[in-house]
Design an enzyme around this catalytic site. Structure first.
Site, PDB file in Angstrom:
ATOM      1  N   PRO A 158      38.347  34.650  49.535  1.00  0.00           N
ATOM      2  CA  PRO A 158      38.182  35.133  48.466  1.00  0.00           C
ATOM      3  C   PRO A 158      38.686  36.732  48.328  1.00  0.00           C
ATOM      4  O   PRO A 158      37.723  37.607  48.226  1.00  0.00           O
ATOM      5  CB  PRO A 158      36.786  35.056  48.188  1.00  0.00           C
ATOM      6  CG  PRO A 158      36.119  35.045  49.750  1.00  0.00           C
ATOM      7  CD  PRO A 158      37.193  34.463  50.754  1.00  0.00           C
ATOM      8  N   CYS A 184      40.692  48.990  32.371  1.00  0.00           N
ATOM      9  CA  CYS A 184      41.612  49.982  32.551  1.00  0.00           C
ATOM     10  C   CYS A 184      41.744  51.089  31.486  1.00  0.00           C
ATOM     11  O   CYS A 184      41.801  50.639  30.686  1.00  0.00           O
ATOM     12  CB  CYS A 184      43.180  49.510  32.766  1.00  0.00           C
ATOM     13  SG  CYS A 184      44.590  50.570  33.200  1.00  0.00           S
ATOM     14  N   LYS A 228      38.536  41.729  34.029  1.00  0.00           N
ATOM     15  CA  LYS A 228      38.090  42.714  34.909  1.00  0.00           C
ATOM     16  C   LYS A 228      37.668  43.997  34.399  1.00  0.00           C
ATOM     17  O   LYS A 228      38.003  44.401  33.189  1.00  0.00           O
ATOM     18  CB  LYS A 228      39.407  42.926  35.572  1.00  0.00           C
ATOM     19  CG  LYS A 228      39.491  44.177  36.679  1.00  0.00           C
ATOM     20  CD  LYS A 228      40.675  44.381  37.667  1.00  0.00           C
ATOM     21  CE  LYS A 228      40.675  45.426  38.598  1.00  0.00           C
ATOM     22  NZ  LYS A 228      41.244  46.795  37.747  1.00  0.00           N
ATOM     23  N   ASN A 280      35.524  45.339  43.596  1.00  0.00           N
ATOM     24  CA  ASN A 280      36.628  46.251  43.898  1.00  0.00           C
ATOM     25  C   ASN A 280      36.450  47.668  43.770  1.00  0.00           C
ATOM     26  O   ASN A 280      35.591  48.215  43.203  1.00  0.00           O
ATOM     27  CB  ASN A 280      37.873  45.760  42.484  1.00  0.00           C
ATOM     28  CG  ASN A 280      38.811  46.868  42.363  1.00  0.00           C
ATOM     29  OD1 ASN A 280      38.920  47.523  41.113  1.00  0.00           O
ATOM     30  ND2 ASN A 280      39.678  46.834  43.418  1.00  0.00           N
ATOM     31  N   GLY A 281      37.514  48.547  44.648  1.00  0.00           N
ATOM     32  CA  GLY A 281      37.253  49.800  44.484  1.00  0.00           C
ATOM     33  C   GLY A 281      37.131  50.099  45.891  1.00  0.00           C
ATOM     34  O   GLY A 281      36.093  50.331  46.702  1.00  0.00           O
TER      35      GLY A 281
HETATM   36  C1  LIG Z   1      49.334  52.333  40.160  1.00  0.00           C
HETATM   37  C2  LIG Z   1      48.129  51.689  39.719  1.00  0.00           C
HETATM   38  C3  LIG Z   1      47.976  50.726  38.663  1.00  0.00           C
HETATM   39  C4  LIG Z   1      46.778  50.185  37.973  1.00  0.00           C
HETATM   40  N1  LIG Z   1      47.084  49.068  36.875  1.00  0.00           N
HETATM   41  C5  LIG Z   1      46.191  48.324  36.574  1.00  0.00           C
HETATM   42  C6  LIG Z   1      46.387  47.165  35.870  1.00  0.00           C
HETATM   43  O1  LIG Z   1      47.652  47.069  35.386  1.00  0.00           O
HETATM   44  N2  LIG Z   1      45.352  46.640  35.412  1.00  0.00           N
HETATM   45  C7  LIG Z   1      44.174  46.866  36.001  1.00  0.00           C
HETATM   46  O2  LIG Z   1      43.277  46.335  35.436  1.00  0.00           O
HETATM   47  N3  LIG Z   1      43.737  47.732  36.719  1.00  0.00           N
HETATM   48  C8  LIG Z   1      44.974  48.523  37.352  1.00  0.00           C
HETATM   49  N4  LIG Z   1      44.690  49.654  38.152  1.00  0.00           N
HETATM   50  C9  LIG Z   1      43.415  49.625  38.766  1.00  0.00           C
HETATM   51  C10 LIG Z   1      43.239  48.706  39.967  1.00  0.00           C
HETATM   52  O3  LIG Z   1      43.521  47.534  39.645  1.00  0.00           O
HETATM   53  C11 LIG Z   1      41.901  49.044  40.889  1.00  0.00           C
HETATM   54  O4  LIG Z   1      40.947  48.356  39.794  1.00  0.00           O
HETATM   55  C12 LIG Z   1      41.767  50.561  41.334  1.00  0.00           C
HETATM   56  O5  LIG Z   1      42.857  50.807  41.768  1.00  0.00           O
HETATM   57  C13 LIG Z   1      40.536  50.289  42.394  1.00  0.00           C
HETATM   58  O6  LIG Z   1      40.953  49.596  43.464  1.00  0.00           O
HETATM   59  P1  LIG Z   1      41.418  50.164  44.806  1.00  0.00           P
HETATM   60  O7  LIG Z   1      40.572  51.093  45.278  1.00  0.00           O
HETATM   61  O8  LIG Z   1      41.441  49.060  45.576  1.00  0.00           O
HETATM   62  O9  LIG Z   1      42.827  50.758  44.625  1.00  0.00           O
HETATM   63  C14 LIG Z   1      45.979  50.544  38.846  1.00  0.00           C
HETATM   64  C15 LIG Z   1      45.623  51.107  39.682  1.00  0.00           C
HETATM   65  C16 LIG Z   1      46.577  52.049  40.241  1.00  0.00           C
HETATM   66  C17 LIG Z   1      46.316  52.736  41.510  1.00  0.00           C
END
Ligand SMILES: Cc1cc2nc3c(=O)[nH]c(=O)nc-3n(C[C@H](O)[C@H](O)[C@H](O)COP(=O)(O)O)c2cc1C
Length: 330
Positions: free
Chosen positions: A20, A110, A149, A210-211
Site C-alpha cells: 500500500p 491542492c 485527495k 501523505n506528507g
Molecule cells: C512539484 C509538486 C507538484 C504537485 N502537484 C500536485 C498535483 O498535481 N495534485 C495533487 O493533489 N498534489 C500535488 N502536489 C502535492 C503532493 O501530491 C503531496 O501532497 C505533497 O508534496 C506532500 O507530500 P510529500 O511531502 O511526500 O511531497 C504537488 C507537490 C509538488 C512538490
C-alpha cells in the site's frame, strides 16, 4: 466496496493494491518517466498521474500529450482530475475508460494558484455540498475505484473535517488520501500525521497518509502516528526513487530485490525514459524538475541542480550531469 488485507495491501472494487505505497500526483514529476523509474526500483503498489483538467482531457492525445503518455507496465494507475463543473465529468470519465485507467482521483487538496483561478482543488472544499454533487456524479459515471485527495482543512476543526470525510465515504469514494497539512500550510511545516489518524478512525474506507516522508524511519513514524492503511510519497520519491522498495522491505517485510542501479544509472535511466517517450520540447523541463529533487542525495548536489538548470539542451544537461557524477557526486 473496499477491503483491507492483513498483509498490508488493500482491494478496491476488485483491484489489488500491494504494497500500500503510492506515488503522489505531482505536476511536472509524476509522469511516465518517474512512474516507470519507481516501478523498476520496486515497492510501489499504486501510481497517480499529475492533476489533469477534466475539461481538456477529452481532447488530449495519449501519443503526444506529456500528461497522458504511458508505458504498458504503468499500472495500477489512477488519473487525478481537477474540475469544478458537473458537465465535464462524463466526457472526462469516458476518456479515462478509453485510456484504461485503473482508478480516478479527485483533487481536493491542492492549493496551487492555477486552481484558485478555477475554484478547483482545495478551493472546492469550502462548499461541501458542491463536492458532494461532483463526487456523486463521478461515482455514477464509472465502475472504477474513485479516490479523493484532501488536506486537513482551513483550520483545525475536527468535526468539520470528519463530516467532510464521512460525506466523501457516503458518496462512494473508495480510498482517501490525506495530506497532513492545513490548506495554506507550506511544505516547511511539519505534517500533522496524528490528524490523519483522526480521519482514519472515523471512516471505514482505506486511508493513505501523505506528507513529509523521506526515509524508512519517517514512514514508520507516520504509520505509527496515523494508523493509516498505507502511504503516499511525493517529493521523497523524486529524491529517492528506491524509497518505496526500502519501505516495502523494511516496514512490510516484502522480499523486494534491489535493482542494483547506482544513482548515476538511475539519473541516466530517467533521462533515457524522457528521450524515449516524450516529444523533444517536453524533455528538458522535466529533467530540470527531477534534478532539483534528485540532487538532494549529494553533499554538493547544488552543482548538479544548477548545471542542469542552466542547460539549454538535453545533451548539454546530460553532459553536465556526467561531469558531476565523475567529480562531485559524494
Ligand atoms: C512539484 C509538486 C507538484 C504537485 N502537484 C500536485 C498535483 O498535481 N495534485 C495533487 O493533489 N498534489 C500535488 N502536489 C502535492 C503532493 O501530491 C503531496 O501532497 C505533497 O508534496 C506532500 O507530500 P510529500 O511531502 O511526500 O511531497 C504537488 C507537490 C509538488 C512538490
Amino acid at each position: 466496496m473496499s477491503a483491507l488485507s492483513t498483509t498490508g495491501g488493500m482491494t478496491l472494487r476488485g483491484l489489488a493494491i500491494s504494497p500500500p505505497l503510492a506515488l503522489a500526483p505531482m505536476v511536472g514529476l509524476s509522469h511516465s518517466a518517474l512512474r516507470t523509474l519507481v516501478l523498476e526500483e520496486g515497492g510501489t503498489g499504486l501510481l497517480f498521474t499529475e492533476m489533469l483538467a477534466a475539461r481538456k482531457l477529452p481532447q488530449e492525445s495519449d501519443r503526444t500529450s506529456p500528461y497522458l503518455i504511458r508505458g504498458t507496465e504503468e499500472r495500477p494507475l489512477f488519473y487525478q482530475l481537477f474540475l469544478t463543473e458537473n458537465e465535464d465529468i462524463a466526457p472526462a470519465v469516458d476518456r479515462l475508460h478509453e485510456l484504461e485507467a485503473q482508478g480516478i482521483d479527485l483533487n481536493l487538496g491542492c492549493p496551487a494558484p492555477q486552481l484558485r483561478r478555477h475554484g478547483a482543488g482545495v478551493f472546492l472544499t469550502g462548499d461541501p455540498q458542491r463536492v458532494r454533487i461532483l463526487i456523486r456524479t463521478l461515482r455514477a459515471a464509472t465502475h472504477l475505484p474513485v479516490s479523493a485527495k484532501i488536506r486537513l482543512g482551513e483550520c483545525l476543526d475536527e468535526s468539520r473535517l470528519l463530516d467532510f470525510c464521512r460525506m466523501l465515504e457516503g458518496e462512494g469514494v473508495d480510498l482517501l488520501t490525506v495530506h497532513g497539512r492545513l490548506d495554506k500550510e507550506k511544505f516547511c511545516r511539519r505534517p500533522r500525521w496524528d490528524w490523519i489518524g483522526t480521519v482514519k478512525r472515523a471512516v471505514a474506507i482505506p486511508v493513505l497518509a501523505n506528507g513529509g516522508i523521506f526515509s524508512v524511519e519517517e514512514a514508520r513514524q507516520c504509520l505509527r502516528a496515523s494508523g493509516a492503511d498505507g502511504l503516499m510519497l511525493g517529493r521523497g520519491a523524486a529524491c529517492r526513487p528506491w524509497l518505496f522498495a526500502d519501505i516495502a522491505r523494511e516496514v512490510y517485510g516484502l522480499p523486494i530485490a534491489s535493482s542494483g542501479r547506482t544513482k548515476q544509472e538511475m539519473f541516466d535511466r530517467f533521462a533515457a525514459l524522457l528521450e524515449e517517450r516524450f516529444p523533444v520540447e517536453r524533455r528538458l523541463g522535466r529533467l530540470k524538475q527531477f534534478s532539483h529533487y534528485f540532487a538532494r542525495n549529494f553533499r554538493f548536489g547544488h552543482l548538479l541542480a544548477t548545471s542542469v538548470q542552466k542547460s539549454e539542451t538535453m545533451d548539454e544537461a546530460k553532459r553536465q550531469a556526467e561531469e558531476f557524477f565523475l567529480h562531485s557526486a559524494i
